[in-house]
Design an enzyme around this catalytic site. Structure first.
Site, mmCIF file in Angstrom:
data_model
loop_
_atom_site.group_PDB
_atom_site.id
_atom_site.type_symbol
_atom_site.label_atom_id
_atom_site.label_comp_id
_atom_site.label_asym_id
_atom_site.label_seq_id
_atom_site.Cartn_x
_atom_site.Cartn_y
_atom_site.Cartn_z
ATOM 1 N N TRP A 43 0.810 -1.223 0.000
ATOM 2 C CA TRP A 43 0.000 0.000 0.000
ATOM 3 C C TRP A 43 0.838 1.264 0.000
ATOM 4 O O TRP A 43 0.546 2.226 -0.701
ATOM 5 C CB TRP A 43 -1.000 -0.013 1.154
ATOM 6 C CG TRP A 43 -2.044 -1.076 0.951
ATOM 7 C CD1 TRP A 43 -2.249 -2.186 1.724
ATOM 8 C CD2 TRP A 43 -3.019 -1.153 -0.120
ATOM 9 N NE1 TRP A 43 -3.274 -2.943 1.192
ATOM 10 C CE2 TRP A 43 -3.763 -2.335 0.084
ATOM 11 C CE3 TRP A 43 -3.313 -0.351 -1.215
ATOM 12 C CZ2 TRP A 43 -4.795 -2.728 -0.777
ATOM 13 C CZ3 TRP A 43 -4.340 -0.740 -2.079
ATOM 14 C CH2 TRP A 43 -5.066 -1.912 -1.843
ATOM 15 N N ASP A 47 -1.728 6.417 6.366
ATOM 16 C CA ASP A 47 -2.828 5.572 5.894
ATOM 17 C C ASP A 47 -3.104 4.559 7.004
ATOM 18 O O ASP A 47 -2.275 3.696 7.282
ATOM 19 C CB ASP A 47 -2.387 4.870 4.597
ATOM 20 C CG ASP A 47 -3.397 3.838 4.093
ATOM 21 O OD1 ASP A 47 -4.420 3.609 4.758
ATOM 22 O OD2 ASP A 47 -3.135 3.246 3.020
ATOM 23 N N LYS A 94 -12.360 -2.006 6.324
ATOM 24 C CA LYS A 94 -11.680 -3.023 7.122
ATOM 25 C C LYS A 94 -12.211 -3.017 8.549
ATOM 26 O O LYS A 94 -12.738 -4.009 8.997
ATOM 27 C CB LYS A 94 -10.172 -2.798 7.103
ATOM 28 C CG LYS A 94 -9.473 -3.379 5.890
ATOM 29 C CD LYS A 94 -9.342 -2.436 4.752
ATOM 30 C CE LYS A 94 -8.720 -3.101 3.529
ATOM 31 N NZ LYS A 94 -8.158 -2.125 2.608
HETATM 32 C C1 LIG Z 1 -7.490 -1.655 1.549
HETATM 33 C C2 LIG Z 1 -6.396 -0.668 1.694
HETATM 34 C C3 LIG Z 1 -6.231 0.407 0.792
HETATM 35 C C4 LIG Z 1 -7.103 0.579 -0.426
HETATM 36 O O1 LIG Z 1 -8.368 0.936 -0.065
HETATM 37 P P1 LIG Z 1 -9.487 1.235 -1.187
HETATM 38 O O2 LIG Z 1 -10.583 1.773 -0.343
HETATM 39 O O3 LIG Z 1 -9.795 -0.072 -1.830
HETATM 40 O O4 LIG Z 1 -8.949 2.222 -2.137
HETATM 41 C C5 LIG Z 1 -5.228 1.314 1.041
HETATM 42 N N1 LIG Z 1 -4.411 1.183 2.092
HETATM 43 C C6 LIG Z 1 -4.521 0.161 2.966
HETATM 44 C C7 LIG Z 1 -3.586 0.081 4.127
HETATM 45 C C8 LIG Z 1 -5.512 -0.793 2.795
HETATM 46 O O5 LIG Z 1 -5.629 -1.801 3.660
#
Ligand SMILES: *Cc1c(COP(=O)(O)O)cnc(C)c1O
Length: 359
Positions: A101, A171, A195
């Site tokens: 990511w 993030d 998540k």
């Molecule tokens: C799932 C995830 C993303 C991507 O998320 P989307 O909503 O599908 O764009 C980005 N960063 C992390 C750490 C993730 O787990």
């Protein structure tokens, strides 16, 4: 019978939340209208949204000088919006490349401006993190970026760097509200909700208000954080269903001890699985022990054949989502907040039995 849901995202929701949605979907609190057919400019949605934002602030302890709101576009859109707003000409952005990511985020940023990857564990297969105390932003850094929990690699920052006057951006898609966090250390925290916070669709944004003074003011409407901050995320139609789900999940988090309660759950659940891995030479964790994730537990078996068998047999027993991400292989158990303790006990027992039969 509900399945045991170890998917990495979208992922398990508290059954109480699903039942509440079921009960309210046709007629929200006796108002003769569903939340998902109401105008986002109407009181019914706005009251719920305000409550959602307030609760999110409270549960995370967000200081007053931060804006909090939700957008569409997923966490992925933020990989572009962050550098568009903050990576100005003549500056660099510092990125910690710690897995899939953060690599994607750095790659998008490098199309917009200058990126300095001050850490990149490509050689090691993204199995360790830098010591936060050793981290110093570049001289002309516009921000320092990290991913607090790499969902695919199963690696999680336990402490964060002190970046002084350089904004720290994280993030936190896959470990938000799984533990208390000192929001004041960060200029921005964001993530997809799918998540730990609710049904897919919304992205949460937590941003210190003075960041807006640093931004590129020549952006199109949707790309501009100032416009979203001013409208609390309601500049255009928000993902209403997702936000409603988040509101209900936050109610559930509050009832279950808030961020501290979630940390306790995460520690107990992950310990069940890591103790099996650590006491066996059959299961193996590729991740540096100091940084192993409590949310996404990545592990390997002696052969890929055995891993396939593990997935097939666990699936037959109603345990879903244990296959590792296609980019890295192996196995992964995602133990998000809403996953019941008993489901992790069931996985633990299955692992012990699988080793007995195949080890
Ligand atoms: C799932 C995830 C993303 C991507 O998320 P989307 O909503 O599908 O764009 C980005 N960063 C992390 C750490 C993730 O787990």
């Amino acid at each position: 019978m509900r399945k045991k849901n170890f998917f990495a995202g979208p992922s398990v929701l508290p059954v109480e939340v699903l039942e509440e949605i079921r009960d309210q979907i046709v007629d929200y609190e006796g108002q003769g209208l569903s939340m998902i057919e109401a105008s986002h400019r109407g009181g019914m949605f706005e009251d719920m949204y305000d409550e959602c934002l307030l609760k999110f602030r409270k549960l995370l302890g967000v200081p007053d000088d931060y804006d909090v709101y939700f957008l569409g576009g997923g966490a992925t859109l933020q990989f572009t919006m962050i550098p568009m707003n903050f990576l100005l000409p003549g500056t660099v952005a510092d990125y910690a490349k710690t897995g899939s990511w953060s690599n994607k985020a750095a790659s998008d940023a490098s199309k917009i401006g200058k990126v300095n990857a001050f850490f990149d564990d490509k050689e090691g297969g993204y199995t360790t993190l830098p010591d936060p105390k050793s981290i110093k932003p570049s001289e002309n850094s516009s921000y320092l970026y990290l991913c607090s929990n790499e969902t695919i690699g199963g690696i999680e920052w336990q402490e964060f760097p002190d970046t002084g006057s350089v904004p720290l951006i994280a993030d936190m898609s896959s470990d938000i509200l799984s533990r208390p966090v000192d929001v004041a250390k960060f200029a921005m925290i964001y993530g997809g909700v799918q998540k730990n916070l609710g049904p897919a669709g919304a992205t949460f944004i937590i941003m210190r208000h003075d960041m807006l003074e640093r931004r590129n003011e020549n952006l199109t409407a949707y790309m501009d954080y100032a416009l979203h901050a001013k409208n609390k995320g309601l500049y255009n139609t928000p993902p209403v269903f997702s936000i409603w789900g988040v509101k209900l999940v936050l109610d559930w988090v509050e009832k279950n001890g808030g961020a501290e309660g979630m940390l306790k759950r995460a520690e107990e659940k992950s310990a069940l699985i890591y103790s099996v891995i650590d006491s066996s030479s059959f299961f193996r964790s590729p991740v540096d022990k100091r940084y192993r994730s409590r949310m996404n537990i990545v592990f390997r078996l002696p052969t890929e054949e055995l891993e396939k068998k593990f997935v097939a047999e666990s699936t037959a027993l109603g345990m879903l989502g244990l296959k590792g991400h296609r980019s890295v292989g192996g196995l992964r158990a995602s133990l998000y907040n809403a996953l019941p303790y008993e489901d992790v006990v069931a996985l633990r027992d299955f692992m012990v039995e699988f080793e007995r039969k195949n080890g």
